[in-house]
Write a protein that holds these residues in place. Structure first.
Motif, PDB file in Angstrom:
ATOM      1  N   GLY A  59     -24.316  -9.882  27.685  1.00  0.00           N
ATOM      2  CA  GLY A  59     -24.007  -9.039  26.546  1.00  0.00           C
ATOM      3  C   GLY A  59     -23.834  -9.722  25.215  1.00  0.00           C
ATOM      4  N   ASN A  60     -24.103 -11.019  25.140  1.00  0.00           N
ATOM      5  CA  ASN A  60     -23.846 -11.724  23.890  1.00  0.00           C
ATOM      6  C   ASN A  60     -25.009 -11.590  22.917  1.00  0.00           C
ATOM      7  N   ALA A  61     -24.878 -12.243  21.773  1.00  0.00           N
ATOM      8  CA  ALA A  61     -25.894 -12.130  20.726  1.00  0.00           C
ATOM      9  C   ALA A  61     -27.130 -12.977  21.013  1.00  0.00           C
ATOM     10  N   GLY A  62     -27.035 -13.903  21.944  1.00  0.00           N
ATOM     11  CA  GLY A  62     -28.209 -14.637  22.374  1.00  0.00           C
ATOM     12  C   GLY A  62     -28.660 -15.746  21.447  1.00  0.00           C
ATOM     13  N   TYR A  63     -27.834 -16.116  20.463  1.00  0.00           N
ATOM     14  CA  TYR A  63     -28.296 -17.207  19.602  1.00  0.00           C
ATOM     15  C   TYR A  63     -27.454 -18.454  19.820  1.00  0.00           C
ATOM     16  N   ARG A 287     -11.910 -10.308  24.957  1.00  0.00           N
ATOM     17  CA  ARG A 287     -12.871  -9.218  25.085  1.00  0.00           C
ATOM     18  C   ARG A 287     -13.745  -9.109  23.833  1.00  0.00           C
ATOM     19  N   GLY A 288     -15.051  -9.013  24.065  1.00  0.00           N
ATOM     20  CA  GLY A 288     -16.007  -8.804  22.992  1.00  0.00           C
ATOM     21  C   GLY A 288     -16.815  -7.547  23.247  1.00  0.00           C
ATOM     22  N   TYR A 289     -17.325  -6.951  22.190  1.00  0.00           N
ATOM     23  CA  TYR A 289     -18.049  -5.685  22.289  1.00  0.00           C
ATOM     24  C   TYR A 289     -19.446  -5.833  21.695  1.00  0.00           C
ATOM     25  N   HIS A 290     -20.361  -4.999  22.176  1.00  0.00           N
ATOM     26  CA  HIS A 290     -21.636  -4.900  21.477  1.00  0.00           C
ATOM     27  C   HIS A 290     -22.150  -3.469  21.513  1.00  0.00           C
ATOM     28  N   VAL A 291     -22.987  -3.163  20.535  1.00  0.00           N
ATOM     29  CA  VAL A 291     -23.795  -1.942  20.512  1.00  0.00           C
ATOM     30  C   VAL A 291     -25.240  -2.397  20.352  1.00  0.00           C
ATOM     31  N   THR A 292     -26.117  -1.941  21.222  1.00  0.00           N
ATOM     32  CA  THR A 292     -27.530  -2.312  21.166  1.00  0.00           C
ATOM     33  C   THR A 292     -28.375  -1.086  20.852  1.00  0.00           C
ATOM     34  N   LEU A 313     -25.636  -9.677  13.976  1.00  0.00           N
ATOM     35  CA  LEU A 313     -26.789  -8.858  14.310  1.00  0.00           C
ATOM     36  C   LEU A 313     -27.864  -9.779  14.865  1.00  0.00           C
ATOM     37  N   SER A 314     -28.479  -9.364  15.975  1.00  0.00           N
ATOM     38  CA  SER A 314     -29.454 -10.229  16.631  1.00  0.00           C
ATOM     39  C   SER A 314     -30.659  -9.421  17.089  1.00  0.00           C
ATOM     40  N   PRO A 315     -31.897  -9.913  16.795  1.00  0.00           N
ATOM     41  CA  PRO A 315     -33.112  -9.206  17.215  1.00  0.00           C
ATOM     42  C   PRO A 315     -33.571  -9.664  18.594  1.00  0.00           C
ATOM     43  N   LEU A 316     -33.048  -9.039  19.633  1.00  0.00           N
ATOM     44  CA  LEU A 316     -33.362  -9.422  21.002  1.00  0.00           C
ATOM     45  C   LEU A 316     -34.490  -8.565  21.567  1.00  0.00           C
ATOM     46  N   ASP A 317     -35.094  -9.024  22.645  1.00  0.00           N
ATOM     47  CA  ASP A 317     -36.099  -8.201  23.316  1.00  0.00           C
ATOM     48  C   ASP A 317     -35.497  -6.889  23.805  1.00  0.00           C
ATOM     49  N   ALA A 318     -34.205  -6.892  24.090  1.00  0.00           N
ATOM     50  CA  ALA A 318     -33.533  -5.666  24.525  1.00  0.00           C
ATOM     51  C   ALA A 318     -33.291  -4.699  23.379  1.00  0.00           C
ATOM     52  N   VAL A 323     -22.872  -7.478  17.611  1.00  0.00           N
ATOM     53  CA  VAL A 323     -21.859  -8.084  18.475  1.00  0.00           C
ATOM     54  C   VAL A 323     -20.651  -8.467  17.638  1.00  0.00           C
ATOM     55  N   GLY A 324     -19.459  -8.174  18.143  1.00  0.00           N
ATOM     56  CA  GLY A 324     -18.267  -8.551  17.408  1.00  0.00           C
ATOM     57  C   GLY A 324     -16.998  -8.291  18.180  1.00  0.00           C
TER      58      GLY A 324
END
Length: 430
Positions: A59-63, A287-292, A313-318, A323-324
């Motif tokens: 669930g992270n930002a992936g960077y 605890r961290g949250y994301h909206v995709t 903000l991260s541009p993932l394949d998903a 994330v914050g």
């Protein structure tokens, strides 16, 4: 023995060994450790009651946040904490029901945030981060998945033009650590990211920052390679650890097995396992949250950190992922639903056109970052039972430091020179 000597690469000859090696925890750190142990010739079993990569790692930002070198606790953070805490849309929160339990951790956090200790933390995090991209390149190239690592660049953005001095100070600090970055004004920022709000004033651009195409896809690639190379996976929870001089016994919900070596890489769930072997660490679930937004990954081209809003903000394949949040809230409480709405509001402030779509789709997630008060991970062996080792506690930098942590842990286990000093990462430092 530990020193700064560069350790062997993946191309070096593997040691002669047939030892059995269990890794408890199938998140990104555990997956990297399992693969590295395989490369070193061990027969590896991975154990987790959750699907590999499906818990916090997914669930992270992936960077790879190699520019984030300060611990979470610094004198500056302590000064700004009351304001952040009192802001209902701010990034820091502790659930009311968890305040009493969180108090001892916060007390240690305050102590770790004092100038001298915080500076030592910065130096250690920087050393880990400096090695992280190279370790990821070795890891992904080894399994034929190098395309999953993208050199995309990163932006830290400000909306308030009066905060240009913050950008200047950031650039000065980054340059002092040989981290490449430059100031970007509003006009040039619009060229880099046309979809961003026109109210943004300026940014700092980090051209060398890498990201993963998607954190779960990377975890899946790591796991698939592990299985293809003869690794085993046990879907079970570890209930007990019984260390002996010549072996380690694991009692799980499925079976009891004995291994030559065991490594605990269970993230925020590591604490109770360590207590069984006489080790007490002040580990908390942050605890961290994301909206995709699954259909909107192409709206931005770089990862973006808002200095004002404290989200990424991260541009993932998903999809486009926001994330914050930082909540010391334990492992059992449900998510605070309003946090998702705050993330959406902040995302709208940065990407207003995204919300012009009346049929905008999104998903929500909450996970548990394993955080220690000094923001440094544990990468170490048990002081009495060297066959039992640990790699956990990476807070916001689990993805960033996973591959290098695995290399360092195996170097230490096999008594090879470690590429960086590891005294600050001891399990008994508290």
């Amino acid at each position: 023995m530990e020193n700064n000597t560069q350790s062997p690469t993946l191309d070096n000859k593997k040691p002669e060994t047939t030892s059995s090696f269990a890794v408890v925890g199938a998140g990104v750190v555990g997956l990297c450790v399992a693969l590295e142990a395989q490369r070193r010739g061990h027969k590896v079993t991975l154990i987790d009651d959750k699907a590999p990569g499906k818990s916090t790692s997914s669930g992270n930002a992936g960077y790879l946040a190699t520019e984030i070198i300060d611990p979470l606790g610094t004198p500056e953070v302590l000064r700004s904490a009351p304001k952040l805490w009192l802001n209902p849309k701010g990034p820091i929160c502790t659930p009311i029901r968890y305040i009493t339990k969180a108090a001892p951790w916060y007390w240690r956090f305050i102590k770790a945030a004092q100038p001298d200790q915080a500076q030592r933390g910065t130096e250690m995090i920087h050393q880990l981060n400096k090695e992280s991209v190279g370790a990821w390149k070795r890891t992904l190239t080894d399994i034929g998945a190098e395309a999953l690592l993208i050199k995309g660049g990163h932006l830290v953005v400000w909306e308030n033009p009066d905060k240009r001095d913050e950008a200047s100070k950031l650039i000065e600090k980054m340059h002092s650590y040989d981290i490449s970055c430059e100031l970007v004004d509003g006009n040039n920022l619009a060229l880099l990211e046309p979809e961003l709000s026109q109210t943004l004033s300026h940014a700092v651009f980090f051209p060398e920052i890498h990201r993963l195409s998607d954190p779960y896809d990377v975890c899946k690639a790591l796991f698939d390679a592990f299985i293809k190379r003869g690794g085993s996976f046990i879907s079970a929870r570890v209930n007990a650890i019984q260390p002996y001089e010549d072996s380690i016994r694991l009692v799980t919900t499925q079976q009891t097995e004995t291994f030559d070596r065991v490594s605990i890489c269970a993230g925020a769930w590591s604490k109770t396992l360590l207590e069984q072997v006489g080790i007490h660490v002040p580990l908390e679930a942050e605890r961290g949250y994301h909206v995709t937004f699954p259909n909107d990954k192409t709206r931005i081209h770089h990862t973006i950190l808002s200095a004002d809003r404290k989200l990424v903000l991260s541009p993932l394949d998903a999809g486009l992922r926001a994330v914050g949040m930082s909540e010391i809230g334990g492992l059992d409480l449900p998510p605070i639903k309003k946090r998702y709405q705050v993330l959406r509001e902040h995302t709208k402030g940065l990407l207003p056109k995204l919300f012009d779509n009346p049929n905008l789709q999104s998903s929500e997630w909450m996970g548990h970052r394993p955080s220690l008060p000094d923001s440094l991970p544990v990468i170490d062996q048990h002081p009495l039972y060297s066959r039992l080792s640990f790699a956990f506690g990476h807070q916001h930098l689990g993805i960033t430091q996973a591959a290098i942590s695995a290399e360092l842990l195996l170097e230490k286990i096999e008594m090879r020179p470690t590429r960086i000093p590891m005294e600050a990462l001891r399990v008994d430092r508290f």
